[in-house]
Motif scaffolding. Structure first.
Motif, short mmCIF file in Angstrom:
data_model
loop_
_atom_site.label_atom_id
_atom_site.label_comp_id
_atom_site.label_asym_id
_atom_site.label_seq_id
_atom_site.Cartn_x
_atom_site.Cartn_y
_atom_site.Cartn_z
N LYS A 92 45.21 92.47 48.62
CA LYS A 92 46.09 93.63 48.48
C LYS A 92 47.55 93.21 48.42
CE LYS A 92 47.00 98.17 50.58
NZ LYS A 92 46.63 99.10 51.68
N LEU A 93 47.94 92.23 49.23
CA LEU A 93 49.30 91.71 49.19
C LEU A 93 49.59 91.09 47.82
CD1 LEU A 93 49.77 90.01 52.68
CD2 LEU A 93 51.24 91.78 51.73
N LEU A 94 48.63 90.33 47.32
CA LEU A 94 48.80 89.71 46.00
C LEU A 94 49.01 90.77 44.93
CD1 LEU A 94 46.07 86.93 46.16
CD2 LEU A 94 48.51 86.55 45.82
N GLU A 147 52.60 93.10 41.13
CA GLU A 147 52.97 94.33 40.44
C GLU A 147 54.47 94.60 40.51
OE1 GLU A 147 52.33 98.85 41.64
OE2 GLU A 147 50.44 97.92 41.02
N ARG A 148 55.07 94.30 41.68
CA ARG A 148 56.50 94.58 41.88
C ARG A 148 57.38 93.36 41.59
NH1 ARG A 148 56.58 98.43 47.33
NH2 ARG A 148 54.84 99.77 46.72
N ASP A 149 56.74 92.27 41.20
CA ASP A 149 57.45 91.05 40.85
C ASP A 149 58.32 90.53 42.00
OD1 ASP A 149 57.92 88.98 39.06
OD2 ASP A 149 59.77 89.87 38.32
N LYS A 174 58.83 98.15 53.97
CA LYS A 174 58.13 99.43 53.94
C LYS A 174 56.63 99.27 53.68
CE LYS A 174 62.27 101.78 52.19
NZ LYS A 174 62.86 102.54 51.06
N LEU A 175 56.22 98.07 53.30
CA LEU A 175 54.80 97.83 53.03
C LEU A 175 53.95 97.98 54.28
CD1 LEU A 175 54.88 94.74 50.62
CD2 LEU A 175 54.53 97.14 50.04
N ASP A 199 46.64 96.53 59.44
CA ASP A 199 46.31 95.29 60.15
C ASP A 199 47.43 94.25 60.09
OD1 ASP A 199 46.06 94.84 57.44
OD2 ASP A 199 44.27 93.56 57.62
N LEU A 200 48.63 94.67 59.63
CA LEU A 200 49.75 93.74 59.53
C LEU A 200 50.96 94.23 60.32
CD1 LEU A 200 49.86 92.77 55.72
CD2 LEU A 200 48.80 91.51 57.59
#
Length: 264
Positions: free
Chosen positions: A91-93, A98-100, A164-165, A171-172
């Protein structure tokens, strides 16, 4: 009776931007070793990124690294790790691609940059870290597949918007980093919890430990130990939860605190 001393590194053992441990701190640590007190370093850095002077002169018995996600032996050998899940890593990848965002994954043996290596090192290496120690994995982007799942992720984003992620991950936990960077690790891991696992393994008790720190990511560490000491140059919020506030790092803070508690 104090049986273990636990030290953060940046702005606790070494003034940020410098390469050498304060001489009075080395003197205090050597006096403690003469009393057979265990020395533990607990840092946000990976073992590879520790100042050489810490390895050469502090010579800790154990290292808790990458904000508690890894335990290393005195020679740097990995004892135990607490990596991200595959689902969280994927998911992080996806989001970072996507947001570069320019980002790198932290592992037990390295920091692997997956997007825009030149940009990443131009900011990450403004302190004492040398760019040669950071690996460019931007072509294959596969270290999490060939080595192990990452211990954490360091992200550069405009206006630190990556902070904001945290709202998208249950879990982070996210920390603000240098300049516009931020870092995330598992939210069930911190320096204090990992220290508890280590002292249990060693047959010690947290109440017999003294911990030194300066920043907010040291809170759990200081609160869990028998005595938690904040450096005089530490954050105000850390001072509020500590048992004792010593002098600044460059004013013999570690030495003075250990004298105050009759450890040396």
């Amino acid at each position: 009776m104090i049986k273990a001393l636990v030290f953060d590194v940046d702005d606790t053992l070494i003034k940020y931007g410098k390469q050498y441990v304060e001489e009075s701190a080395i003197e205090a640590i050597n006096l403690a070793k003469e009393k057979r007190i265990t020395i533990i370093v607990a840092t946000g850095r990976g073992y590879k990124f520790l100042h050489q002077d810490v390895k050469d002169r502090v010579k800790a018995d154990y290292y808790i690294t990458v904000n508690g996600t890894c335990i290393n032996a005195s020679d740097g050998t990995t004892i135990e790790c607490y990596p991200l899940s595959k689902e969280t890593t994927d998911k992080l990848l996806e989001i970072c691609y996507e947001r570069d965002y320019s980002f790198g994954f932290k592992f037990d043996d390295s920091l692997q940059v997956y997007v825009d290596y030149p940009y990443f090192i131009s900011y990450y290496c403004r302190g004492a870290i040398k760019k040669e120690t950071i690996d460019d994995n931007s072509k294959t982007r596969d270290y999490h597949l060939t080595h192990m799942l990452p211990l954490g992720c360091f992200i550069y984003s405009p206006e630190k918007e990556a902070m904001k992620l945290e709202e998208q991950f249950n879990d982070l936990q996210f920390f603000q980093g240098y300049l516009h960077g931020c870092e995330c690790i598992r939210n069930d891991v911190n320096k204090g919890k990992t220290l508890k696992k280590l002292v249990d393994f060693l047959g010690l008790s947290l109440k017999d430990c003294i911990a030194f720190g300066d920043a907010d990511n040291d809170k759990e560490l200081l609160k869990m130990c028998g005595i938690g000491i904040c450096m005089g140059n530490g954050s105000e919020s850390l001072k509020q939860v500590s048992d004792y506030v010593t002098t600044d790092i460059e004013d013999d803070g570690i030495y003075n605190a250990l004298k105050h508690y009759d450890v040396i």
